[in-house]
Design a protein around this motif. Sequence first.
Motif, PDB file in Angstrom:
ATOM      1  N   PHE A 182       0.804  -1.212   0.000  1.00  0.00           N
ATOM      2  CA  PHE A 182       0.000   0.000   0.000  1.00  0.00           C
ATOM      3  C   PHE A 182       0.840   1.266   0.000  1.00  0.00           C
ATOM      4  O   PHE A 182       0.324   2.355   0.162  1.00  0.00           O
ATOM      5  CB  PHE A 182      -0.996  -0.016   1.166  1.00  0.00           C
ATOM      6  N   GLY A 183       2.146   1.132  -0.148  1.00  0.00           N
ATOM      7  CA  GLY A 183       3.012   2.275  -0.327  1.00  0.00           C
ATOM      8  C   GLY A 183       2.865   3.353   0.721  1.00  0.00           C
ATOM      9  O   GLY A 183       2.607   4.497   0.385  1.00  0.00           O
ATOM     10  N   ALA A 184       3.016   2.998   1.979  1.00  0.00           N
ATOM     11  CA  ALA A 184       2.820   3.994   3.039  1.00  0.00           C
ATOM     12  C   ALA A 184       4.014   4.092   3.976  1.00  0.00           C
ATOM     13  O   ALA A 184       3.864   4.497   5.116  1.00  0.00           O
ATOM     14  CB  ALA A 184       1.555   3.673   3.827  1.00  0.00           C
ATOM     15  N   ASP A 185       5.194   3.732   3.512  1.00  0.00           N
ATOM     16  CA  ASP A 185       6.384   3.836   4.342  1.00  0.00           C
ATOM     17  C   ASP A 185       6.832   5.295   4.358  1.00  0.00           C
ATOM     18  O   ASP A 185       7.295   5.824   3.348  1.00  0.00           O
ATOM     19  CB  ASP A 185       7.490   2.937   3.802  1.00  0.00           C
ATOM     20  N   ALA A 186       6.692   5.940   5.524  1.00  0.00           N
ATOM     21  CA  ALA A 186       6.995   7.370   5.647  1.00  0.00           C
ATOM     22  C   ALA A 186       8.426   7.702   5.252  1.00  0.00           C
ATOM     23  O   ALA A 186       8.691   8.796   4.743  1.00  0.00           O
ATOM     24  CB  ALA A 186       6.726   7.834   7.078  1.00  0.00           C
ATOM     25  N   GLU A 187       9.348   6.775   5.464  1.00  0.00           N
ATOM     26  CA  GLU A 187      10.753   7.026   5.134  1.00  0.00           C
ATOM     27  C   GLU A 187      11.005   7.130   3.633  1.00  0.00           C
ATOM     28  O   GLU A 187      12.042   7.617   3.212  1.00  0.00           O
ATOM     29  CB  GLU A 187      11.633   5.938   5.736  1.00  0.00           C
ATOM     30  N   LEU A 188      10.055   6.676   2.832  1.00  0.00           N
ATOM     31  CA  LEU A 188      10.219   6.718   1.382  1.00  0.00           C
ATOM     32  C   LEU A 188       9.526   7.927   0.756  1.00  0.00           C
ATOM     33  O   LEU A 188       9.554   8.094  -0.464  1.00  0.00           O
ATOM     34  CB  LEU A 188       9.678   5.430   0.755  1.00  0.00           C
ATOM     35  N   LEU A 189       8.896   8.767   1.603  1.00  0.00           N
ATOM     36  CA  LEU A 189       8.173   9.940   1.123  1.00  0.00           C
ATOM     37  C   LEU A 189       8.979  11.209   1.369  1.00  0.00           C
ATOM     38  O   LEU A 189       9.481  11.429   2.475  1.00  0.00           O
ATOM     39  CB  LEU A 189       6.829  10.069   1.847  1.00  0.00           C
ATOM     40  N   GLY A 190       9.067  12.062   0.355  1.00  0.00           N
ATOM     41  CA  GLY A 190       9.730  13.348   0.514  1.00  0.00           C
ATOM     42  C   GLY A 190       8.872  14.294   1.346  1.00  0.00           C
ATOM     43  O   GLY A 190       7.660  14.086   1.507  1.00  0.00           O
ATOM     44  N   ASP A 191       9.477  15.329   1.861  1.00  0.00           N
ATOM     45  CA  ASP A 191       8.743  16.301   2.670  1.00  0.00           C
ATOM     46  C   ASP A 191       7.635  16.985   1.883  1.00  0.00           C
ATOM     47  O   ASP A 191       6.611  17.372   2.441  1.00  0.00           O
ATOM     48  CB  ASP A 191       9.694  17.351   3.241  1.00  0.00           C
ATOM     49  N   ASP A 192       7.809  17.124   0.575  1.00  0.00           N
ATOM     50  CA  ASP A 192       6.804  17.784  -0.253  1.00  0.00           C
ATOM     51  C   ASP A 192       5.845  16.791  -0.933  1.00  0.00           C
ATOM     52  O   ASP A 192       5.131  17.141  -1.858  1.00  0.00           O
ATOM     53  CB  ASP A 192       7.477  18.663  -1.300  1.00  0.00           C
ATOM     54  N   PHE A 193       5.816  15.545  -0.431  1.00  0.00           N
ATOM     55  CA  PHE A 193       4.929  14.515  -0.980  1.00  0.00           C
ATOM     56  C   PHE A 193       3.483  15.023  -1.013  1.00  0.00           C
ATOM     57  O   PHE A 193       3.022  15.684  -0.088  1.00  0.00           O
ATOM     58  CB  PHE A 193       5.003  13.246  -0.116  1.00  0.00           C
ATOM     59  N   ALA A 194       2.766  14.667  -2.067  1.00  0.00           N
ATOM     60  CA  ALA A 194       1.334  14.928  -2.163  1.00  0.00           C
ATOM     61  C   ALA A 194       0.675  13.751  -2.864  1.00  0.00           C
ATOM     62  O   ALA A 194       1.157  13.301  -3.904  1.00  0.00           O
ATOM     63  CB  ALA A 194       1.058  16.212  -2.930  1.00  0.00           C
ATOM     64  N   PHE A 195      -0.395  13.240  -2.265  1.00  0.00           N
ATOM     65  CA  PHE A 195      -1.190  12.196  -2.916  1.00  0.00           C
ATOM     66  C   PHE A 195      -2.309  12.899  -3.663  1.00  0.00           C
ATOM     67  O   PHE A 195      -3.085  13.655  -3.073  1.00  0.00           O
ATOM     68  CB  PHE A 195      -1.779  11.228  -1.893  1.00  0.00           C
ATOM     69  N   VAL A 196      -2.387  12.644  -4.966  1.00  0.00           N
ATOM     70  CA  VAL A 196      -3.425  13.247  -5.781  1.00  0.00           C
ATOM     71  C   VAL A 196      -4.090  12.139  -6.571  1.00  0.00           C
ATOM     72  O   VAL A 196      -3.457  11.508  -7.426  1.00  0.00           O
ATOM     73  CB  VAL A 196      -2.849  14.318  -6.735  1.00  0.00           C
ATOM     74  N   GLY A 197      -5.344  11.869  -6.251  1.00  0.00           N
ATOM     75  CA  GLY A 197      -6.100  10.840  -6.955  1.00  0.00           C
ATOM     76  C   GLY A 197      -7.258  11.458  -7.703  1.00  0.00           C
ATOM     77  O   GLY A 197      -7.509  12.664  -7.598  1.00  0.00           O
ATOM     78  N   PRO A 198      -8.003  10.644  -8.445  1.00  0.00           N
ATOM     79  CA  PRO A 198      -9.124  11.174  -9.218  1.00  0.00           C
ATOM     80  C   PRO A 198     -10.274  11.668  -8.336  1.00  0.00           C
ATOM     81  O   PRO A 198     -11.031  12.537  -8.740  1.00  0.00           O
ATOM     82  CB  PRO A 198      -9.558  10.002 -10.100  1.00  0.00           C
ATOM     83  N   VAL A 199     -10.394  11.129  -7.132  1.00  0.00           N
ATOM     84  CA  VAL A 199     -11.476  11.518  -6.226  1.00  0.00           C
ATOM     85  C   VAL A 199     -10.911  12.107  -4.941  1.00  0.00           C
ATOM     86  O   VAL A 199     -11.437  13.078  -4.407  1.00  0.00           O
ATOM     87  CB  VAL A 199     -12.382  10.301  -5.897  1.00  0.00           C
TER      88      VAL A 199
END
Length: 131
Positions: free
Chosen positions: A29-46
């Motif tokens: 589910f790709g939720a490992d915080a260590e793999l996310l940059g500080d400017d991460f943004a999740f953008v989905g269709p909904v």
Amino acid sequence: AALAAAGFALQPPELIQLAKRFLVSKGGFGADAELLGDDFAFVGPVVGPLSKEEFLKAIGSVDVQKAFPDFSPQFYGFQVDPLEGNRVWYVARGRGTNTGPFPPFAPVPTGRSLVNPPQACSLTFDDKGLV
């Protein structure tokens, strides 16, 4: 030629490996915080855009592994975007059976099978290899 002209610091094979590593984190589910940059943004269709903190809170509020212990994330068709050299495209599917609680959606197991349709998805990376 367009990919070479994009001049991104990380090469396509490395980007694809980073994408696969991210996707299998936290049970697919790709939720490992260590793999996310500080400017991460999740953008989905909904849903979204969600900041890193909002995304981690949302994804952490459900226990998909408990609800679907046999869940099989199915990711394939990885390729680096020829025009955006830091973006990896892939197809996501996935299947599993709801044999555990999944509040608030299914507080008691339903026994029903889940089969996701193919979805075109992408991840963008910074020059440090973070999503």
